[in-house]
Design an enzyme around this catalytic site. Structure first.
Site, PDB file in Angstrom:
ATOM      1  CE  LYS A 111      -4.182  -2.082   0.906  1.00 20.29           C
ATOM      2  NZ  LYS A 111      -3.877  -3.492   1.092  1.00 20.29           N
TER       3      LYS A 111
HETATM    4  C1  LIG Z   1      -4.566  -4.629   0.637  1.00 21.15           C
HETATM    5  C2  LIG Z   1      -3.850  -5.920   0.599  1.00 21.15           C
HETATM    6  C3  LIG Z   1      -4.168  -6.924  -0.321  1.00 21.15           C
HETATM    7  C4  LIG Z   1      -5.334  -6.788  -1.279  1.00 21.15           C
HETATM    8  O1  LIG Z   1      -5.128  -5.801  -2.242  1.00 21.15           O
HETATM    9  P1  LIG Z   1      -6.351  -5.225  -3.079  1.00 21.15           P
HETATM   10  O2  LIG Z   1      -5.813  -4.097  -3.839  1.00 21.15           O
HETATM   11  O3  LIG Z   1      -7.368  -4.785  -2.044  1.00 21.15           O
HETATM   12  O4  LIG Z   1      -6.871  -6.335  -3.902  1.00 21.15           O
HETATM   13  C5  LIG Z   1      -3.391  -8.071  -0.345  1.00 21.15           C
HETATM   14  N1  LIG Z   1      -2.369  -8.244   0.502  1.00 21.15           N
HETATM   15  C6  LIG Z   1      -2.036  -7.320   1.423  1.00 21.15           C
HETATM   16  C7  LIG Z   1      -0.908  -7.578   2.348  1.00 21.15           C
HETATM   17  C8  LIG Z   1      -2.756  -6.121   1.499  1.00 21.15           C
HETATM   18  O5  LIG Z   1      -2.410  -5.196   2.388  1.00 21.15           O
END
Ligand SMILES: *Cc1c(COP(=O)(O)O)cnc(C)c1O
Length: 456
Positions: A111
């Site tokens: 993120k």
């Molecule tokens: C947010 C997240 C996901 C999922 O990603 P999306 O964009 O919501 O599909 C997968 N793994 C981790 C560690 C995350 O923080």
């Protein structure tokens, strides 16, 4: 470059307007009117570019209303806070299997790649306009800490983060609740992530509230995040001489959607594999063409404990030939529980997308298998991805996105391998830092009251 809503209302807006509001006023998601496309020769040159330069190159066409010098400054600053010499290391596992480590940012999950530039874009745009904004973010665990890290001490922003109480890992919770910043408030909601996300959507639907606090969304529905995430697909694909299949641990469908757009923009992407845990709504959809919500169940990969993958709306928009009336009709049906797409649409989606889901037991087995074979520790989300990647048939390189640092989910990793992964030194004392958060019932009214009472 302008942006339009997947649901058709409201005309077009600029990049900064789309980025600052997040969600379109009609409840739809913003999509670019067109996509920049990069040619083969240009892409060949990407192999030797440092990550932040590539980011500037790929992101700039999406943001014509931000001066080039600002964007340059933003991407440089955004990725300077990452650990290690490489922003997104590509690692060979065995045979045709690779992982792309996307967890070296300040909050140890992918993120950070999009949230950090977004925070700086907000700062720039709000400062220039002399405005303040209120951001309400729903998190299944990692968005929250990434947003707090990106927006803390941003004087034009009030940030409220809703996480589902008891359904995020302890490290995830502490990464949010131990940050001291006057403009940041954490809320533990008595409900699931989908409940948190529904409250955010309801707040947006309340025009009076929305305007009163100048509401913004920085969840993965924010177009600026999708655009920033297309970069690492180019970055990884440029390291191969042939097309690459990407496998993506998926929740809200933001990350994998960026892969889809990267493919449309010219990146050497073959297939995209949607990897899910026991919350397998997307896997079921890929089998039947029916998107049907069940109750979200807690798993060892909590950032994917999601039944409503909001970004899927953008994919429907593209696969219906940008038919906003059709998208609106599907979304209205989904509110009541389920919808079904035409065979033709499912068939077309399956040209590019595959899907696979696994249980917690299989997730642990996968973590253990990778450890025994390579000596590497992977987090449960990455393990869900690897399981789906190994099931893929094909000899092309398969790159699984490693979305979180193993130490963020130390209990699961220790259970699978007997080894407790260590947090980087800057987070080593997190278990003893003081926490602060409010516990609220699953009620839109209570959350509104809390926000009004805590504006800074
Ligand atoms: C947010 C997240 C996901 C999922 O990603 P999306 O964009 O919501 O599909 C997968 N793994 C981790 C560690 C995350 O923080």
């Amino acid at each position: 470059m302008k942006y339009i809503s997947t649901r058709g209302a409201g005309g077009s807006v600029t990049f900064l307007e789309a980025a600052l509001s997040g969600l379109a006023p009609d409840g739809g998601l913003y999509a670019p009117e067109s996509l920049p496309v990069f040619g083969k020769e240009e892409i060949a040159g990407f192999r030797n570019m440092p990550y932040e330069r590539l980011a500037l190159k790929i992101f700039s066409p999406f943001a014509p209303d931000v001066p080039a010098t600002e964007l340059e400054r933003i991407f440089k600053a955004a990725y300077s806070g990452f650990d290690g010499p490489e922003t997104a290391p590509l690692v060979h596992l065995w045979d045709n299997q690779y992982i792309l480590e996307l967890y070296h940012g300040p909050t140890l999950a992918f993120k950070d790649f999009a949230m950090r530039p977004l925070g700086m874009l907000f700062d720039y745009a709000l400062g220039r306009a002399g405005k303040k904004a209120t951001i309400v973010a729903a998190t299944s665990g990692d968005t929250g800490s990434a947003a707090i890290e990106a927006f803390k001490n941003c004087k034009n922003v009030n940030l409220f983060v809703l996480h589902p109480r008891g359904r995020v890992s302890e490290v995830q919770r502490r990464q949010m609740t131990t940050v001291r910043a006057a403009n940041v408030k954490n809320i533990a909601l008595e409900g699931s992530f989908d409940d948190c996300q529904n409250i955010v959507k309801a707040l947006f639907a309340d025009v009076k509230f929305r305007n009163a606090v100048n509401l913004s969304a920085v969840n993965s529905i924010n177009w600026a995040r999708i655009a920033a995430q297309t970069v690492y697909y180019f970055y990884a694909a440029a390291r191969f001489n042939e097309g690459v299949t990407f496998c993506v641990p998926t929740g809200n469908f933001g990350n994998i959607l960026a892969g889809f757009y990267a493919k449309k923009m010219g990146a050497g992407v073959e297939k995209l594999i949607i990897a899910s845990n026991a919350n397998d709504i997307l896997t079921r959809f890929m089998q039947s063409g029916k998107m049907e919500q069940k109750t979200a169940v807690p798993t060892l990969s909590p950032s994917m404990d999601i039944q409503v993958s909001s970004n899927f709306e953008r994919l429907l928009f593209e696969y219906t030939g940008r038919d906003s009336a059709a998208v609106l009709a599907l979304m209205e049906r989904f509110k009541k529980g389920s919808y079904e797409v035409k065979n033709e649409i499912l068939k077309n989606i399956k040209f590019i997308f595959e899907a696979g889901a696994c249980s917690d037991k299989e997730t642990l087995a996968e973590i253990s298998r990778v450890y025994k074979k390579t000596g590497r520790l992977v987090d449960p989300h990455t393990a869900v991805g690897l399981r789906a990647a190994f099931a893929h048939k094909g000899s092309e390189p398969v790159v699984t996105l490693s979305t979180a640092h193993p130490a963020k989910f130390a209990d699961a990793v220790a259970k699978a391998t007997g080894i407790t992964p260590q947090l980087p030194p800057r987070l080593a004392d997190i278990m003893t830092r003081k926490e602060e958060y409010a516990v609220l019932e699953n009620s839109e009214e209570r959350v509104k009251e809390f926000i009004y009472g805590n504006l800074h």
